[in-house]
Scaffold this motif. Structure first.
Motif, PDB file in Angstrom:
ATOM      1  N   SER A  50       2.721   2.026   5.600  1.00 45.52           N
ATOM      2  CA  SER A  50       2.003   3.069   4.772  1.00 45.52           C
ATOM      3  C   SER A  50       1.704   4.381   5.526  1.00 45.52           C
ATOM      4  O   SER A  50       1.332   5.074   4.757  1.00 45.52           O
ATOM      5  N   LEU A  68       0.815  -1.088  -0.064  1.00 46.33           N
ATOM      6  CA  LEU A  68       0.057   0.191   0.077  1.00 46.33           C
ATOM      7  C   LEU A  68       0.826   1.363   0.061  1.00 46.33           C
ATOM      8  O   LEU A  68       0.636   2.390  -0.751  1.00 46.33           O
ATOM      9  N   GLN A  96      -4.985  -0.443  -4.663  1.00 48.02           N
ATOM     10  CA  GLN A  96      -5.444  -1.900  -3.886  1.00 48.02           C
ATOM     11  C   GLN A  96      -7.059  -1.198  -3.567  1.00 48.02           C
ATOM     12  O   GLN A  96      -6.942   0.094  -3.255  1.00 48.02           O
ATOM     13  N   THR A 143       2.301   1.927  -3.394  1.00 50.34           N
ATOM     14  CA  THR A 143       1.259   2.881  -4.250  1.00 50.34           C
ATOM     15  C   THR A 143       0.971   4.202  -3.865  1.00 50.34           C
ATOM     16  O   THR A 143       0.836   5.196  -4.788  1.00 50.34           O
ATOM     17  N   LEU A 156      -7.456   1.630  -1.033  1.00 46.71           N
ATOM     18  CA  LEU A 156      -7.042   2.960  -1.104  1.00 46.71           C
ATOM     19  C   LEU A 156      -7.922   3.930  -2.351  1.00 46.71           C
ATOM     20  O   LEU A 156      -7.691   4.951  -2.541  1.00 46.71           O
ATOM     21  N   ASP A 180     -11.108   2.467   5.827  1.00 49.27           N
ATOM     22  CA  ASP A 180     -10.202   2.571   4.590  1.00 49.27           C
ATOM     23  C   ASP A 180      -9.179   3.774   4.726  1.00 49.27           C
ATOM     24  O   ASP A 180      -9.084   4.462   5.649  1.00 49.27           O
ATOM     25  N   PHE A 181      -8.482   3.896   3.874  1.00 50.01           N
ATOM     26  CA  PHE A 181      -7.333   5.305   3.725  1.00 50.01           C
ATOM     27  C   PHE A 181      -7.915   6.530   3.683  1.00 50.01           C
ATOM     28  O   PHE A 181      -7.222   7.285   4.035  1.00 50.01           O
TER      29      PHE A 181
END
Length: 613
Positions: free
Chosen positions: A546, A357, A382, A360, A385, A526-527
């Motif tokens: 990450s 992650l 992913q 990316t 993301l 989530d991010f």
């Protein structure tokens, strides 16, 4: 006379064939005892042609093929034996169940064929057949280790060592598992014991081979397939010393492994890494290149060379070596691969996420540059993301798809980590001074409210990420137990926030002792959530994971804590990084010296609190 019975000359021919096959079986046993497994398999194949139903023959053939490394052929024989009753009429001098021994040998073959789940099932069957068989427990350990179930693997090896204290296999597994768990000194104990036992076993085997007395076909203590080369144990001792921060002490062990096996590519590679840790770059490069002469196009050796070159700032050479990794080689076999040379005007290009992650997040920065060249850019990320990148997709002029979703058709493809080479990146062209990611507006508002409910205004809000993905091969070197930071939690005027949804069990116990440390756990879905939380913080402190990349990409102040020999992207010696201008690097001054790093962090944080208030 009844039909089907042999008569006259037929009986004589059958008896002669049976006697010849039995003789071949005995001779094959001698060859196996001398580790001449391929020769043994050849004789056993001949015997099988002559008398297919000879008791124990097919089982012995499966074992010899496995020991010879012909695992595909061995698998066919194991399946035939274990599915039928060919194992029930074979004799065993040590009175262990024959099926159990075949199952554990089959387990090793399945591991070699990259089928660890099936291998574990066979090892479990072997244990069920005889719970006191040390080899079966060791086979379970091997399968569990490949599946990265390290605590379970360690327990299996320890059970094997308890049942058979003289098992080099068990002690080797204990050492290797401790090494993966980051416990280098415990690893050295197990590996040293394995070396002692292996050398003793080899001497006994050499003496037995001189007698030319064939053992019973299935009576080898752990079967020939489980023999441990001394070179492998020496290499592992060197590797443990290197991971323990003693690369100079590791070198003689790699040299010994190479004396025993001059073309042992893994020993050459590990020696190169030890030399790189000592900053002997030219010697390290020579080792990586020698390893590739033995194993051409070996991913790990190319990546090691790339890391060395990039770490010292040689981006041209580093990206060129990085382009030799398997994924890039496979993509280059397709006419759609974009190298940076092909014009993109009026073309569609797919940018493909690879690795972790954080990778990316770091390398997606190049997508807007590609968008300036192409008619259409599709960026694959992913799934966790995607909501984060959806927020900036319009600004960047790209479309976002999640890995696993259907990929739109395109004219070209490029892996994200190949973009620096395609775009001719240098250390001076990596900076993004204003940040290039942001949290979605609605998430930002949500997390502002959530944090305000648990953190008073006027206090310094500091995010703390101490652990990365436990599946990462060097996680033990980069992650830090949360307990190591407990001395920081009493700093006045600081609210500590854990910006990670998953908390390790040992860290969870620390949080229970420090109720004031804020953790949102599963609320971080989530991010995009993580980014919105980081945007509410005054400072982020993170190991190389990450979270560090995300904070840098958001242009948030971030202190990144690095091991003594860091990943290539952080280079050597610097306290800053061209990748993230808002980042400050805190490096170990010696291997495993997190205590020194944390003391510097606490001292610097105390000064920051004083300025903040």
């Amino acid at each position: 006379m009844c039909a089907g019975l042999h008569t006259g000359p037929e009986i004589d021919a059958y008896a002669e064939a049976h006697a010849s096959a039995s003789a071949l079986l005995r001779l094959a046993a001698i060859l196996d005892a001398q580790c001449r497994h391929a020769d043994a398999a050849t004789l056993l194949r001949a015997a099988h042609i002559a008398v297919p139903a000879l008791p124990g023959l097919q089982a012995r053939l499966a074992l010899s093929l496995s020991a010879a490394g012909d695992h595909a052929a061995a698998r066919e024989q194991f399946e035939a034996v274990l599915e039928g009753d060919a194992s029930t009429d074979a004799s065993s001098a040590d009175n262990l169940p024959i099926a159990s021994r075949l199952q554990l040998a089959y387990s090793r073959t399945l591991l070699a064929l990259d089928a660890p789940e099936e291998a574990l099932a066979q090892a479990d069957h072997a244990v069920a057949g005889n719970a006191d068989d040390a080899c079966a427990h060791a086979a379970r350990g091997d399968a569990l280790a490949v599946l990265f179930r390290l605590p379970d693997a360690l327990a299996a090896y320890q059970r094997a060592a308890m049942l058979e204290p003289s098992s080099a296999w068990a002690h080797y597994g204990i050492g290797k598992t401790f090494m993966e768990l980051g416990r280098a000194m415990a690893a050295l104990q197990g590996l040293s014991r394995a070396l002692e036992l292996s050398e003793r076993t080899r001497q006994d085997a050499d003496a037995a081979a001189q007698t030319l007395t064939p053992p019973a076909p299935l009576s080898y203590p752990c079967l020939p397939v489980h023999a441990l080369p001394t070179s492998a144990i020496c290499e592992s001792i060197g590797l443990a010393l290197g991971k323990g921060g003693q690369p100079g002490e590791a070198l003689p062990w790699f040299e010994r492994a190479l004396e025993l096996e001059p073309n042992r590519a893994t020993a050459l590679r590990h020696m190169g890494n030890a030399l790189a840790m000592m900053r002997a770059d030219d010697a390290a490069l020579a080792c990586f290149q020698a390893a590739r002469r033995v194993r051409p196009d070996w991913d790990e050796a190319w990546l090691d060379e790339a890391g060395l070159l990039l770490r010292r700032g040689d981006y041209a050479g580093g990206w060129r070596a990085y382009g030799k990794r398997e994924g890039q080689r496979m993509l280059e076999s397709l006419p759609s691969c974009w190298s940076g040379e092909e014009p993109l005007a009026d073309k569609t290009i797919l940018l493909i996420a690879e690795q972790g992650l954080g990778d990316t997040i770091q390398f997606a920065r190049y997508a807007p540059q590609v968008a300036a060249l192409a008619q259409r850019v599709i960026l694959e990320v992913q799934p966790p993301l995607r909501p984060l990148f959806d927020e900036v997709s319009r600004d960047w002029g790209v479309e976002i798809v999640a890995r696993g979703d259907a990929r739109p058709d395109g004219d070209h493809q490029c892996l994200l980590l190949s973009l620096p080479r395609a775009l001719r990146t240098t250390p001076d062209t990596t900076r993004e001074p204003s940040g290039y990611l942001r949290a979605p507006v609605e998430r930002r508002a949500l997390w502002r409210e959530r944090l305000a409910a648990r953190s008073a205004t006027g206090r310094l809000r500091v995010g703390l990420a101490t652990a990365g993905n436990p599946q990462f091969k060097n996680d033990a070197l980069r992650s830090i137990p949360l307990a190591a930071f407990e001395a920081c939690f009493d700093l006045p005027g600081v609210d500590w926030v854990i910006p990670q949804p998953e908390i390790r069990d040992a860290d969870r116990a620390v949080l229970e002792r420090h109720a004031g440390v804020i953790s949102f756990g599963a609320q971080l879905e989530d991010f995009a959530d993580t980014a919105a939380l980081l945007e509410q913080l005054d400072l982020v402190i993170s190991v190389d994971t990450s979270i560090a990349h995300l904070a840098g990409a958001l242009a948030r102040p971030v202190w990144i804590l690095l091991p003594h020999f860091p990943d290539w992207r952080w280079m050597h010696d610097r306290t800053d990084t061209p990748w993230y201008p808002s980042a400050r690097l805190f490096r170990q001054t010696g291997a495993h010296d997190w205590g020194g790093v944390i003391k510097r962090v606490r001292d610097e944080l105390s000064l920051r609190v004083a300025r903040f208030t």
